[in-house]
Every structure is written in structure tokens, then in C-alpha cells.
Scaffold this motif. Sequence first.
Motif, PDB file in Angstrom:
ATOM      1  N   UNK A  76       0.819  -1.211   0.000  1.00 42.80           N
ATOM      2  CA  UNK A  76       0.000   0.000   0.000  1.00 42.80           C
ATOM      3  C   UNK A  76       0.854   1.263   0.000  1.00 42.80           C
ATOM      4  N   UNK A  77       2.149   1.124  -0.216  1.00 43.05           N
ATOM      5  CA  UNK A  77       3.058   2.262  -0.090  1.00 43.05           C
ATOM      6  C   UNK A  77       2.723   3.398  -1.045  1.00 43.05           C
ATOM      7  N   UNK A  78       2.229   3.070  -2.235  1.00 48.22           N
ATOM      8  CA  UNK A  78       1.949   4.099  -3.232  1.00 48.22           C
ATOM      9  C   UNK A  78       0.467   4.427  -3.339  1.00 48.22           C
ATOM     10  N   UNK A  79      -0.350   3.898  -2.422  1.00 47.96           N
ATOM     11  CA  UNK A  79      -1.773   4.232  -2.415  1.00 47.96           C
ATOM     12  C   UNK A  79      -1.943   5.689  -1.983  1.00 47.96           C
ATOM     13  N   UNK A  80      -2.878   6.387  -2.624  1.00 43.18           N
ATOM     14  CA  UNK A  80      -3.184   7.765  -2.252  1.00 43.18           C
ATOM     15  C   UNK A  80      -4.420   7.797  -1.368  1.00 43.18           C
ATOM     16  N   UNK A  81      -4.403   8.673  -0.383  1.00 43.65           N
ATOM     17  CA  UNK A  81      -5.521   8.776   0.537  1.00 43.65           C
ATOM     18  C   UNK A  81      -6.802   9.141  -0.191  1.00 43.65           C
ATOM     19  N   UNK A  82      -7.854   8.378   0.095  1.00 42.75           N
ATOM     20  CA  UNK A  82      -9.159   8.665  -0.455  1.00 42.75           C
ATOM     21  C   UNK A  82      -9.404   8.153  -1.854  1.00 42.75           C
ATOM     22  N   UNK A  83      -8.384   7.641  -2.543  1.00 47.23           N
ATOM     23  CA  UNK A  83      -8.562   7.147  -3.902  1.00 47.23           C
ATOM     24  C   UNK A  83      -9.158   5.742  -3.862  1.00 47.23           C
ATOM     25  N   UNK A  84     -10.148   5.496  -4.720  1.00 52.74           N
ATOM     26  CA  UNK A  84     -10.706   4.166  -4.886  1.00 52.74           C
ATOM     27  C   UNK A  84     -10.096   3.546  -6.133  1.00 52.74           C
ATOM     28  N   UNK A  85      -9.559   2.353  -5.975  1.00 50.52           N
ATOM     29  CA  UNK A  85      -8.861   1.698  -7.076  1.00 50.52           C
ATOM     30  C   UNK A  85      -9.739   0.619  -7.699  1.00 50.52           C
ATOM     31  N   UNK A  86      -9.508   0.377  -8.988  1.00 51.42           N
ATOM     32  CA  UNK A  86     -10.303  -0.581  -9.751  1.00 51.42           C
ATOM     33  C   UNK A  86      -9.368  -1.466 -10.557  1.00 51.42           C
TER      34      UNK A  86
END
Length: 381
Positions: free
Chosen positions: A122-132
Amino acid sequence: MRKSTYLLPVLLLVAGLFGGCRKGVDYKPALFFTGTELSPETKFTIDGPSSIGVSVTSSVKVDRDITVNLEVKPELVEAYNEEKGTAYEFLPQGSYELEGTSVVIKNGFSVSDPVKFSVLSLNDFEEGVTYCVPITITNTDGDIPVLEASRTVYLIIKRTIITRAAVLSPNYFSVPSFQTTTSLASIPKLTLECRILVNQFTTANPFISSVIGIEENFLLRFGDVSIANNQMQLAGGLINTKKFPVTSKATFSTGQWYHVAVVYDGARISLYVNGVLDNYTDAEPGGINLTDSYSGGFQIGFSAGGRKLNGAISEARVWTRALSATELQNNLCYVDPASNGLVAYWRFNDATGNNVTDLTGHGHTAVGLNPVSWITGVRCP
């Protein structure tokens, strides 16, 4: 982990196969992703590396082994967003793995063994972004066709946000800048939303705990003399809600976080709980006046007569457009402050003294009666 599913054609197909189909209707077998009978989306929320099994189902037991080939298709995200009105993003590069490119439905069975899809980091996940993540059936070696509506499963992945929230009662907040913002004097469409936790619902007459809005104008609240103190209601005076208020079918519990929203689209007022439509009423077209100064004007956690909300609040937003259920569901925990139609956005996870900043940059500071205190470790969703 929660899954949601849709696809009426499959339900009809299965009903025809196993429930006595109508005379003269020819139902044919088909392959589809398991769990997509009602929706192509499978949703889950993670707070660390996680895995989910993906399998393929045949509507009939197969009479030989059938291999079904799969492929991750990042390029489908953009078209899916356009179709559904969403703003999903594909996972960051290197953050995921599909452990195989095929599954097998074995002779005598109707469901394949699962292939594992993993989020590695999850290191490159952005806060609040929903991924598909779209995974598509590319081909099979059998003669059973793929149901086109379920050729692709969309894995919808959210990261748990751990934040803090502002304590209400004895504190509450007003937004004095609304009263001098002329563009808010006649709003043809409006959405108010926030996340709330209630410690205790009001037990004294008139049993009202105010959430957000303006008394005698457009106010989202719990309770009244004619409803339970833990039912939500939109009441007001500038449109026909004073005569015909809309009250939630749901009742609410203490000690539990909820996302609540009221949407006025110019013809209807709708209440949403956790992004799901709860109840609605028809309303007269007309402008909502958020510049109204009655009883202190626009307030959060309070209205006239000392009607406070005993609890906590986060993610409060005001929009000059009617959000859809999809938009509400996708933005329960965060929204881009630059979003179209977003007038004010208070996350209530940071403050300076009594003041909570409006993240939109429009300057609509929420001013507390007292310095802000916090509940920490709040998880969303």
C-alpha cells in the motif's frame, strides 16, 4: 471484506435452468465470474497486503475439464468510469499480482478453483482514492459461451483511512461566511453530507439532535415529537419539507459511525445512509438559501433552542449539486477538495483553536463554540 453482485440475465438464466422456465424460452448455458449475478463489481477494503480469490462459474455442470483464460485489463478503467460516473484509478504499478492467468472448471463441477489476486503493498496508495482492477475472461477451450455482461469482474479496492474526528456537545460549529456569500442565496440543487457518531440521542422534548443545516430552512436532524429520537429527518421552511418532511426508514444506534446525506435535486429530497437511498419525498422547485441568518445561520451539531448533537463528526461537506448514490458511496471517507460543485469541506481532523479549515479554499471556516477536541483512531470505512 464485502462483496456486491448484479446481472439479471444470469438470474433469469439460472431460474430457467433450475426453476421451471417458461414454455418456448430457450435458455443456454454460459460462463461468468462467480459473484457477478447482480453487479460486475466486487468491493473490499484493506489496511495492509491482502488477497482475494477469483473464480469462474458455469450455469451447468461441465462434462469435461474447461480451461478459462484470464487477463488484467487496466485500459478498461477509463471506459468503466465513463459508463458508471465513477472516478476509479488503476492500482499503482508493482502493487498487485494475479498468481495465474487461467482457471479450470473440472469435469462434473460448475465452479472453478480460485486464482489468487493479491495487493502486495500500500506504499503508493493515495488517501481517499478508490482503485479498480478489471479482470477479463479472454477465451476458453470449451463450447460454453461467456456471458458478455459478466466477461469482466471489477475489483474495487479502498484503503482504510485512520484519522480523528471532532467531538460535539458541548461544542458545535457555525459557518458565518455563508451569510455574506451571495452565490449561496438561492441554490437550485444541494447536497449536505457528513459522517457522524452519536453517543446519546436527545431524551427531552422535542427530542431533536441537530446534525447540519439551518433551523426553519434546511436542517438535517435526528428526532422530533412525531418520530423516534433516533430517526433522521430533513425539515425546513423554504421548500415544502416543513409541511411534508422526509424521515428515514432506518433507525440509528449509538456508538456507531454512519455516513448520512440529504440530496435536493430541484424536484425531490432524498435521504441516504452509508450511500444507500433510505427514503425520499417530492419537493417544490426553488432555491435553498444558505445565507439565512435565522438562529445563527448554518450550523453543525446545533440548532435553535439548544438542540445539540451529542457525539462526534467528520467529513462534512456542502455541494451546490445533487450527488448520485454512486458518488456518495465512493466518497464516504474522502473527496478531492477541488471537486465540481463542492462549496465547503471540513474533514474535522485538524483545527487551530476553535477554527476548522474549509479544504476547498473558499474560506468557509467552521468556527467552534469552544476549542476543538478529538476522538482518535477513527477508521473509515
